[in-house]
Design a protein around this motif. Structure first.
Motif, PDB file in Angstrom:
ATOM      1  N   ASN A 176       4.987   2.763  25.426  1.00  0.00           N
ATOM      2  CA  ASN A 176       4.406   1.473  25.023  1.00  0.00           C
ATOM      3  C   ASN A 176       3.036   1.496  25.929  1.00  0.00           C
ATOM      4  N   LYS A 177       2.531   2.634  26.502  1.00  0.00           N
ATOM      5  CA  LYS A 177       1.255   2.534  27.333  1.00  0.00           C
ATOM      6  C   LYS A 177       0.235   3.775  26.497  1.00  0.00           C
ATOM      7  N   ILE A 178      -1.033   3.454  26.448  1.00  0.00           N
ATOM      8  CA  ILE A 178      -1.871   4.298  26.188  1.00  0.00           C
ATOM      9  C   ILE A 178      -2.678   4.716  27.213  1.00  0.00           C
ATOM     10  N   HIS A 179      -2.701   5.686  27.557  1.00  0.00           N
ATOM     11  CA  HIS A 179      -3.292   6.491  28.969  1.00  0.00           C
ATOM     12  C   HIS A 179      -4.677   6.963  28.492  1.00  0.00           C
ATOM     13  N   THR A 180      -5.615   6.428  28.986  1.00  0.00           N
ATOM     14  CA  THR A 180      -6.867   6.840  28.314  1.00  0.00           C
ATOM     15  C   THR A 180      -7.828   7.364  29.543  1.00  0.00           C
ATOM     16  N   PHE A 181      -8.470   8.468  29.255  1.00  0.00           N
ATOM     17  CA  PHE A 181      -9.612   9.011  30.018  1.00  0.00           C
ATOM     18  C   PHE A 181     -10.846   8.538  29.315  1.00  0.00           C
ATOM     19  N   TYR A 182     -11.782   7.899  30.340  1.00  0.00           N
ATOM     20  CA  TYR A 182     -13.004   7.476  29.449  1.00  0.00           C
ATOM     21  C   TYR A 182     -14.187   7.812  30.491  1.00  0.00           C
ATOM     22  N   VAL A 183     -15.449   7.688  29.677  1.00  0.00           N
ATOM     23  CA  VAL A 183     -16.530   7.937  30.270  1.00  0.00           C
ATOM     24  C   VAL A 183     -17.557   6.877  29.836  1.00  0.00           C
TER      25      VAL A 183
ATOM     26  N   LYS B 277     -13.978   8.375  25.100  1.00  0.00           N
ATOM     27  CA  LYS B 277     -12.548   8.168  25.374  1.00  0.00           C
ATOM     28  C   LYS B 277     -11.545   9.300  24.739  1.00  0.00           C
ATOM     29  N   GLU B 278     -10.708   9.404  25.460  1.00  0.00           N
ATOM     30  CA  GLU B 278      -9.500  10.129  24.848  1.00  0.00           C
ATOM     31  C   GLU B 278      -8.220   9.903  25.439  1.00  0.00           C
ATOM     32  N   THR B 279      -7.242   9.769  24.514  1.00  0.00           N
ATOM     33  CA  THR B 279      -6.170   9.237  24.840  1.00  0.00           C
ATOM     34  C   THR B 279      -4.861  10.297  24.895  1.00  0.00           C
ATOM     35  N   PHE B 280      -4.130   9.967  26.082  1.00  0.00           N
ATOM     36  CA  PHE B 280      -2.990  10.917  26.034  1.00  0.00           C
ATOM     37  C   PHE B 280      -1.504  10.294  26.246  1.00  0.00           C
ATOM     38  N   ASP B 281      -0.279  11.019  26.275  1.00  0.00           N
ATOM     39  CA  ASP B 281       0.677  10.492  26.298  1.00  0.00           C
ATOM     40  C   ASP B 281       1.410  10.317  27.743  1.00  0.00           C
ATOM     41  N   THR B 282       0.723  10.640  28.657  1.00  0.00           N
ATOM     42  CA  THR B 282       1.188  10.353  30.151  1.00  0.00           C
ATOM     43  C   THR B 282      -0.074  10.075  31.104  1.00  0.00           C
ATOM     44  N   LYS B 283       0.099   9.300  31.982  1.00  0.00           N
ATOM     45  CA  LYS B 283      -0.944   9.170  32.949  1.00  0.00           C
ATOM     46  C   LYS B 283      -1.486  10.442  33.664  1.00  0.00           C
ATOM     47  N   GLN B 284      -0.597  11.217  33.942  1.00  0.00           N
ATOM     48  CA  GLN B 284      -0.904  12.552  34.528  1.00  0.00           C
ATOM     49  C   GLN B 284      -1.832  13.358  33.702  1.00  0.00           C
TER      50      GLN B 284
END
Length: 85
Positions: free
Chosen positions: A4-11, A54-61
């Protein structure tokens, strides 16, 4: 795996044209926080900011690893990365 969380790396692109990379699980709220001057120290003096990647990932790591790797790149490499090159 986290659920239930979308982990996003963003610029973000700052007012001065510089880039700021970060991680969040609520991108809309995080951009708002940056633009209110309550985000990272780096962006406070460079508002307004806008999200340019932005890029989304399954985990925070995974998202934080992408952020770290991006921060190691030169500006030219960062631009190429965001273009998908």
């Amino acid at each position: 795996m986290e659920t239930n969380k979308i982990h996003t790396f963003y610029v973000l692109q700052c007012r001065d044209g510089s880039y700021y990379a970060g991680y969040t699980n609520d991108l809309t709220k995080r951009i708002k926080t940056h633009n209110e001057g309550k985000g990272a120290k780096y962006t406070r003096a460079r508002i307004p900011v806008q999200c340019v990647y932005k890029e989304t990932f399954d985990t925070k790591q995974e998202a934080m690893q992408a952020e770290y790797a991006f921060k190691q790149l030169t500006r030219k490499q960062k631009i190429a990365y965001m273009r998908g090159e």
